[in-house]
Design a protein around this motif. Structure first.
Motif, PDB file in Angstrom:
ATOM      1  N   GLU A  23       0.833  -1.211   0.000  1.00  0.00           N
ATOM      2  CA  GLU A  23       0.000   0.000   0.000  1.00  0.00           C
ATOM      3  C   GLU A  23       0.866   1.258   0.000  1.00  0.00           C
ATOM      4  O   GLU A  23       0.581   2.215  -0.728  1.00  0.00           O
ATOM      5  N   ILE A  24       1.921   1.241   0.792  1.00  0.00           N
ATOM      6  CA  ILE A  24       2.820   2.393   0.870  1.00  0.00           C
ATOM      7  C   ILE A  24       3.472   2.646  -0.486  1.00  0.00           C
ATOM      8  O   ILE A  24       3.525   3.785  -0.958  1.00  0.00           O
ATOM      9  N   ALA A  25       3.957   1.587  -1.124  1.00  0.00           N
ATOM     10  CA  ALA A  25       4.611   1.728  -2.429  1.00  0.00           C
ATOM     11  C   ALA A  25       3.655   2.302  -3.462  1.00  0.00           C
ATOM     12  O   ALA A  25       4.046   3.147  -4.277  1.00  0.00           O
ATOM     13  N   LYS A  26       2.404   1.901  -3.435  1.00  0.00           N
ATOM     14  CA  LYS A  26       1.417   2.427  -4.382  1.00  0.00           C
ATOM     15  C   LYS A  26       1.141   3.904  -4.123  1.00  0.00           C
ATOM     16  O   LYS A  26       1.005   4.685  -5.056  1.00  0.00           O
ATOM     17  N   LYS A  27       1.083   4.302  -2.846  1.00  0.00           N
ATOM     18  CA  LYS A  27       0.796   5.700  -2.505  1.00  0.00           C
ATOM     19  C   LYS A  27       1.980   6.619  -2.828  1.00  0.00           C
ATOM     20  O   LYS A  27       1.796   7.738  -3.264  1.00  0.00           O
ATOM     21  N   ILE A  28       3.198   6.138  -2.609  1.00  0.00           N
ATOM     22  CA  ILE A  28       4.391   6.948  -2.884  1.00  0.00           C
ATOM     23  C   ILE A  28       4.726   6.908  -4.361  1.00  0.00           C
ATOM     24  O   ILE A  28       5.047   7.920  -4.975  1.00  0.00           O
ATOM     25  N   GLY A  29       4.648   5.724  -4.973  1.00  0.00           N
ATOM     26  CA  GLY A  29       4.858   5.557  -6.411  1.00  0.00           C
ATOM     27  C   GLY A  29       6.283   5.805  -6.872  1.00  0.00           C
ATOM     28  O   GLY A  29       7.179   6.092  -6.084  1.00  0.00           O
ATOM     29  N   GLY A  30       6.472   5.666  -8.183  1.00  0.00           N
ATOM     30  CA  GLY A  30       7.748   5.986  -8.800  1.00  0.00           C
ATOM     31  C   GLY A  30       8.801   4.906  -8.753  1.00  0.00           C
ATOM     32  O   GLY A  30       9.883   5.071  -9.307  1.00  0.00           O
ATOM     33  N   ALA A  31       8.515   3.793  -8.072  1.00  0.00           N
ATOM     34  CA  ALA A  31       9.495   2.707  -7.974  1.00  0.00           C
ATOM     35  C   ALA A  31       8.786   1.449  -7.483  1.00  0.00           C
ATOM     36  O   ALA A  31       7.630   1.493  -7.050  1.00  0.00           O
ATOM     37  N   SER A  32       9.504   0.343  -7.520  1.00  0.00           N
ATOM     38  CA  SER A  32       8.958  -0.935  -7.068  1.00  0.00           C
ATOM     39  C   SER A  32       8.747  -0.928  -5.555  1.00  0.00           C
ATOM     40  O   SER A  32       9.295  -0.090  -4.832  1.00  0.00           O
ATOM     41  N   LYS A  33       7.999  -1.893  -5.081  1.00  0.00           N
ATOM     42  CA  LYS A  33       7.781  -2.061  -3.639  1.00  0.00           C
ATOM     43  C   LYS A  33       9.112  -2.250  -2.919  1.00  0.00           C
ATOM     44  O   LYS A  33       9.318  -1.712  -1.827  1.00  0.00           O
TER      45      LYS A  33
END
Length: 148
Positions: A23-33
């Motif tokens: 969820e954090i990776a999707k909200k921050i974006g721009g790179a892989s999890k």
């Protein structure tokens, strides 16, 4: 303020908001999890846009947001060998298979190293009757040593 303080603040916010790294990776974006998680843990830097999104998500101040954008001191462990059992197993893998990986890579590619900069990694869960398995795949550019 130290970068480790920012990591602790992020982990506290993650816990309190009951967020997953996905969820954090999707909200921050721009790179892989994996890269976003590494950045939150202080091992990679974020872009200004990512740091701004992370600051909003985790309630970080200006200095903390700027620290997320600085080149980190990478590879820091609290102690070597690590005492955390999961991290220690990776250390153990290098101790047991490191010379084997070195021999096989250099036999195939020549005298050089696998880059940890031009690098990609994936992780997935593999269901197994005897217990689920962790599959980690690493891909790094081969860099030959040069003779001057």
């Amino acid at each position: 303020m130290k970068r480790a303080d920012v990591t602790e603040k992020i982990l506290t916010a993650k816990r309190l908001k009951e967020l997953t790294w996905e969820e954090i990776a999707k909200k921050i974006g721009g790179a892989s999890k994996i890269i976003v998680t590494a950045a939150c843990m202080g091992q990679m830097k974020m872009t200004k846009e990512q740091a701004t999104k992370a600051a909003k998500l985790f309630g970080l101040g200006k200095e903390e947001t700027l620290l997320l954008q600085e080149v980190p001191y990478r590879g820091s462990l609290p102690q070597v060998p690590p005492t955390d059992p999961l991290i220690y197993r990776f250390y153990e893998l290098v101790q047991v298979y490191g010379t084997t990986w070195k021999e096989l890579i250099q036999e195939e590619f020549g005298d050089g190293i696998m880059s940890a900069i031009d690098f990609d990694m994936t992780m997935e869960r593999q269901p197994d009757q005897k217990g689920d398995r962790v599959k980690i795949a690493m891909s790094g550019k081969f860099l030959s040593y040069k003779t001057y």
